[in-house]
Design an enzyme around this catalytic site. Structure first.
Site, PDB file in Angstrom:
ATOM      1  N   SER A 287       0.828  -1.207   0.000  1.00  0.00           N
ATOM      2  CA  SER A 287       0.000   0.000   0.000  1.00  0.00           C
ATOM      3  C   SER A 287       0.858   1.252   0.000  1.00  0.00           C
ATOM      4  O   SER A 287       0.398   2.311  -0.408  1.00  0.00           O
ATOM      5  CB  SER A 287      -0.896   0.068   1.238  1.00  0.00           C
ATOM      6  OG  SER A 287      -1.098  -1.161   1.822  1.00  0.00           O
TER       7      SER A 287
ATOM      8  N   GLU B 151      -5.340  -0.719  -8.862  1.00  0.00           N
ATOM      9  CA  GLU B 151      -4.322   0.183  -9.393  1.00  0.00           C
ATOM     10  C   GLU B 151      -3.146  -0.678  -9.836  1.00  0.00           C
ATOM     11  O   GLU B 151      -2.587  -1.409  -9.017  1.00  0.00           O
ATOM     12  CB  GLU B 151      -3.848   1.161  -8.307  1.00  0.00           C
ATOM     13  CG  GLU B 151      -4.871   2.191  -7.879  1.00  0.00           C
ATOM     14  CD  GLU B 151      -4.329   3.170  -6.825  1.00  0.00           C
ATOM     15  OE1 GLU B 151      -4.724   4.325  -6.855  1.00  0.00           O
ATOM     16  OE2 GLU B 151      -3.512   2.762  -5.960  1.00  0.00           O
TER      17      GLU B 151
ATOM     18  N   ASN C 263      -4.855   6.239  -2.340  1.00  0.00           N
ATOM     19  CA  ASN C 263      -4.474   6.523  -0.958  1.00  0.00           C
ATOM     20  C   ASN C 263      -3.829   7.892  -0.806  1.00  0.00           C
ATOM     21  O   ASN C 263      -3.886   8.505   0.250  1.00  0.00           O
ATOM     22  CB  ASN C 263      -3.528   5.443  -0.423  1.00  0.00           C
ATOM     23  CG  ASN C 263      -4.288   4.165  -0.130  1.00  0.00           C
ATOM     24  OD1 ASN C 263      -5.512   4.186   0.007  1.00  0.00           O
ATOM     25  ND2 ASN C 263      -3.577   3.051  -0.048  1.00  0.00           N
TER      26      ASN C 263
ATOM     27  N   HIS D  31      -2.174  -3.106  -6.921  1.00  0.00           N
ATOM     28  CA  HIS D  31      -2.687  -2.642  -5.632  1.00  0.00           C
ATOM     29  C   HIS D  31      -4.192  -2.870  -5.570  1.00  0.00           C
ATOM     30  O   HIS D  31      -4.978  -2.134  -6.162  1.00  0.00           O
ATOM     31  CB  HIS D  31      -2.332  -1.161  -5.444  1.00  0.00           C
ATOM     32  CG  HIS D  31      -2.765  -0.619  -4.130  1.00  0.00           C
ATOM     33  ND1 HIS D  31      -3.345   0.611  -3.958  1.00  0.00           N
ATOM     34  CD2 HIS D  31      -2.724  -1.177  -2.887  1.00  0.00           C
ATOM     35  CE1 HIS D  31      -3.633   0.796  -2.681  1.00  0.00           C
ATOM     36  NE2 HIS D  31      -3.269  -0.275  -2.018  1.00  0.00           N
TER      37      HIS D  31
END
Ligand code: NAD
Length: 717
Positions: free
Chosen positions: A432, A465, A503, A453
């Site tokens: 992450s 992703e 994120n 991801h």
């Protein structure tokens, strides 16, 4: 041009019409198809040798996907859209009134206009196959059914069932469709056509009546549906529930209720007129435009190879290896098996492998419970997944997905081991926060190292992703993108950078929420304001869900990468220091009982504020601070080339972190607000909280040149 409809005659004067739209994966009601249907109906009306008609699809596992919405974004006025609805209604009316009765023989998805046609037909047969589902999904595009659906469905399935179908837009499986009276008969796919021809012949001869009364389903029907007083209760409850669920953000479900209600008031013409008028009004709402935009953007991404013009062929993926059988590894293994891939799942110890395999099985079993797959399919899927504590069975894997602990050393070690065990494989990390480049430092083949991801829970979240590092080559990227799509994900390619995209834009948003707490704003006030704005949960609830420890680590990474614009809130650190971890530990900003969220945990306040003073600030200010921080960061991501386009940024935000779909995504929202307006607000905020609201350069440039992210009304590609 090749025709979409071909007709063959069967004994007894039954015309079998096969719908197979040339050059398209799905059947939809395009202008050309509508013209063909009209010509066909003229022919049927004038040719008395045709006694009945069967409509069947020529596509594998798909009946009719619905109207062709390609032109919808170009509709300028409600009147124009209303006329379109009238036209659809007239066509369905003709199907209903056709001299020869029509039988819909349904295998595969039967959606929107497809189902509205079926409702107008004299008889409906569907196959008992998991792929056969029926739905009126218009509300998901901010619309209502506009070709008679709101008027005919209640007649078939009753009030409560039609409200459920139209307000949720959800799929109804064939078996349930039979139970509720949506279809007349359920058959095995192998005999669909024969049975349909037989029923058509009988309808043609009058052996089956064209008008058949709806079956009454128990006392509920009598008490609530068959009298005006009972119905008024049902309508009132439906409106209340809808208002609560949509928070006033989605007008279409309420409009659908109005249209359905009109269908009970006796005047048929008025009912259809109401439906058309409301369809017209909905089609030009901003909400509908944003939802249709997202639909097109998702469709465009399905065709996007992720490598632009590069001429590479993705490698076929028959087998993958997964490192780490934890929470994410198990989720990835489950969706890979569901897609038919052989999976080797490796962890460090047998007990963990066993736990991972159990989790895989429970995720897949859920699909059986929901009747999305058969028992046989479940067994086939489970047989694809094997566990190991060494790398046995890894040779020949095309992709190795790494989902071990979030620790650079561990990741580098398993990368080296994987390169030795599975020569030629692509190494895809699910990290992450760690840059892919750093994981690939010691790699023999950095060109085959990239990120995949996934979001948690993997089996539910639609976004993936794919992270491109400087060294990743096109073939590896194209393979990861193609495989991600095969797993059912919407895939965006993102440049390697801390937080990647989703994120990264989440970080300043969540952090701003924390800073509001630092100032003494109430926890539930912050969450409530952002839920009203349209997020599925508020930011404080979100970090409780993710885990406060994980949120703390990721905010440290963001601070390291972006400095003073991401200085973390003190309140989060203090709550972590007090040993709270959020939902998983049963204690966070909220209270939890048996894993269920209760109210705010008041004992948190003394931890985060020394004087216990509570500050009151308006919901508008809360939203502006948190959301504008996110919009500004999204703009920076575009400026830095982290994402390739506003389209990717919008889809990534909506599918990855729940940005309100009816606002279209951060870039669509920036266009809606007007970039100069946003700049002015950011400058005021920057004056108060320098430097974290300093407007992104790209926004300043665009404001100066008067440009937008999207040309008005253009369909994304
Ligand atoms: P987890 O702790 O549930 O699972 C990690 C697993 O890796 C454990 O079972 C552990 O035994 C195993 N492992 C450790 N070293 C290993 C080795 N050398 N060989 C094989 N297995 C080994 O963690 P998780 O939540 O599944 O996260 C895994 C990765 O996914 C992390 O990089 C995390 O940052 C990332 N990620 C997590 C989430 C999330 O919401 N949890 C979301 C996206 C990405």
């Amino acid at each position: 041009m090749t025709a979409a409809l071909t007709t063959t005659m069967r004994e007894g004067g039954v015309a079998v019409v096969t719908f197979d739209l040339p050059g398209e994966a799905v059947n939809k009601l395009t202008r050309g198809v509508i013209d063909e249907l009209r010509a066909l109906m003229d022919r049927v009306d004038s040719d008395s040798s045709i006694r009945a008609v069967v409509l069947i699809s020529g596509k594998p596992d798909l009946f009719i996907a619905g109207a062709d919405i390609d032109g919808f974004l170009e509709l300028r006025t409600a009147a124009e859209a209303e006329a379109l609805s009238r036209e659809g209604q007239e066509m369905m009316n003709r199907i209903e009134r056709l001299r020869a009765p029509v039988v819909y023989a349904i295998h595969g998805a039967c959606m929107g206009g497809g189902l509205e046609g079926a409702l107008a037909a004299a008889y409906r047969i569907a196959t008992d196959h998991p792929k056969t589902v029926l739905a009126l999904p218009e509300v998901q595009l901010g619309l209502i059914p506009g070709a008679g659906g709101t008027q005919r469905l209640p007649r078939r399935v009753g009030l409560r069932q039609s409200l459920e179908m139209i307000l949720q837009g959800r799929n109804v499986r064939a078996k349930k469709a039979l139970q509720i009276g949506l279809i007349d008969e359920l058959v095995h796919p192998s005999i669909l056509l024969d049975v349909a021809v037989d029923r058509a012949a009988k309808l043609g001869e009058g052996k089956i009546p064209r008008e058949r009364p709806r079956a009454v389903h128990g006392m509920g029907d009598v008490m609530l549906e068959d009298n005006a007083l009972g119905r008024s209760v049902v309508f009132r409850k439906a409106r209340e529930k809808t208002r609560e669920a949509t928070k006033g953000n989605y007008p279409a479900p309420l409009a659908a209720i109005d249209a359905i209600e009109q269908s009970y008031l006796g005047d048929r013409a008025k009912g259809f007129a109401t439906e058309a008028r409301l369809f017209g009004e909905m089609a030009v709402t901003d909400v509908s435009r944003q939802l249709i935009f997202l639909f097109f953007a998702g469709a465009a991404l399905k065709k996007d190879t992720g490598v632009g013009e590069a001429n590479v062929t993705p490698r076929p993926v028959e087998k993958i290896g997964i490192l780490g059988a934890g929470f994410m590894g198990a989720g990835i293994a489950a969706i890979a098996a569901r897609a038919g891939t052989v999976v080797r799942l490796k962890d460090a110890e047998h007990a963990r492998v066993a736990k991972g395999l159990k989790e895989v099985s429970s995720i897949l079993r859920e699909e059986l419970k929901r009747k999305r797959i058969t028992r046989r399919q479940l067994e086939d899927q489970l047989a694809l997944v094997g566990g190991t504590i060494d790398y046995s069975g890894f040779a020949g894997a095309t992709i190795i997905v790494e989902a071990v602990f979030e620790d650079l050393k561990v990741k580098q070690t398993v990368l080296a081991e994987a390169e030795a065990a599975a020569a030629g494989a692509i190494f895809a990390s699910n990290t992450s926060t760690i840059p892919i480049e750093r994981i690939a430092v010691g790699a023999k083949h950095p060109e085959r190292v990239l990120g995949m991801h996934f979001f948690s829970p993997v089996q539910k979240m639609p976004l993936l992703e794919v992270i491109r590092s400087k060294a990743s080559d096109d073939e590896s990227l194209a393979t990861a993108v193609a495989y991600g799509k095969k797993l059912g994900k919407t895939v965006i390619v993102v440049r390697d950078s801390p937080g990647f995209y989703a994120n990264r834009i989440l970080a300043p948003y969540v952090n701003e929420a924390g800073l509001l707490l630092d100032e003494g704003v109430a926890i539930d006030a912050v969450d409530r304001a952002l839920v009203e704005f349209g997020f599925p949960v508020g930011p404080i609830t979100l970090i409780d869900e993710v885990g406060l420890d994980i949120a703390g680590k990721s905010s440290a990474v963001m601070l390291g990468a972006f400095g003073d614009r991401m200085v973390p809130a003190a309140s989060l650190a203090k709550v972590i220091e007090a040993g709270r971890t959020g939902r998983k530990g049963g204690k966070g900003f909220y209270k939890y009982e048996n894993g269920k969220k209760q109210g705010v945990d008041e004992t948190v306040y003394p931890l985060i504020s020394s004087n216990g003073q509570r500050m009151l600030i308006g919901a508008r200010d809360i939203v502006e601070r948190c959301v504008f921080a996110m919009l500004n960061e999204a703009a920076r991501c575009l400026e830095e080339g982290i994402i390739a386009s506003p389209r990717d940024g919008d889809v990534g935000a909506v599918y990855g972190i729940g940005f309100p779909p009816f606002r279209g995504g951060p870039f669509r929202y920036l266009d809606t607000l007007g970039i100069p307006t946003v700049i002015r607000a950011l400058e005021v905020l920057d004056g108060r909280f320098s430097p974290r609201f300093r407007p992104a350069g790209i926004l300043r440039d665009m404001a100066a040149s008067g440009s937008r992210f999207y040309p008005d009304r253009e369909k994304p590609r």
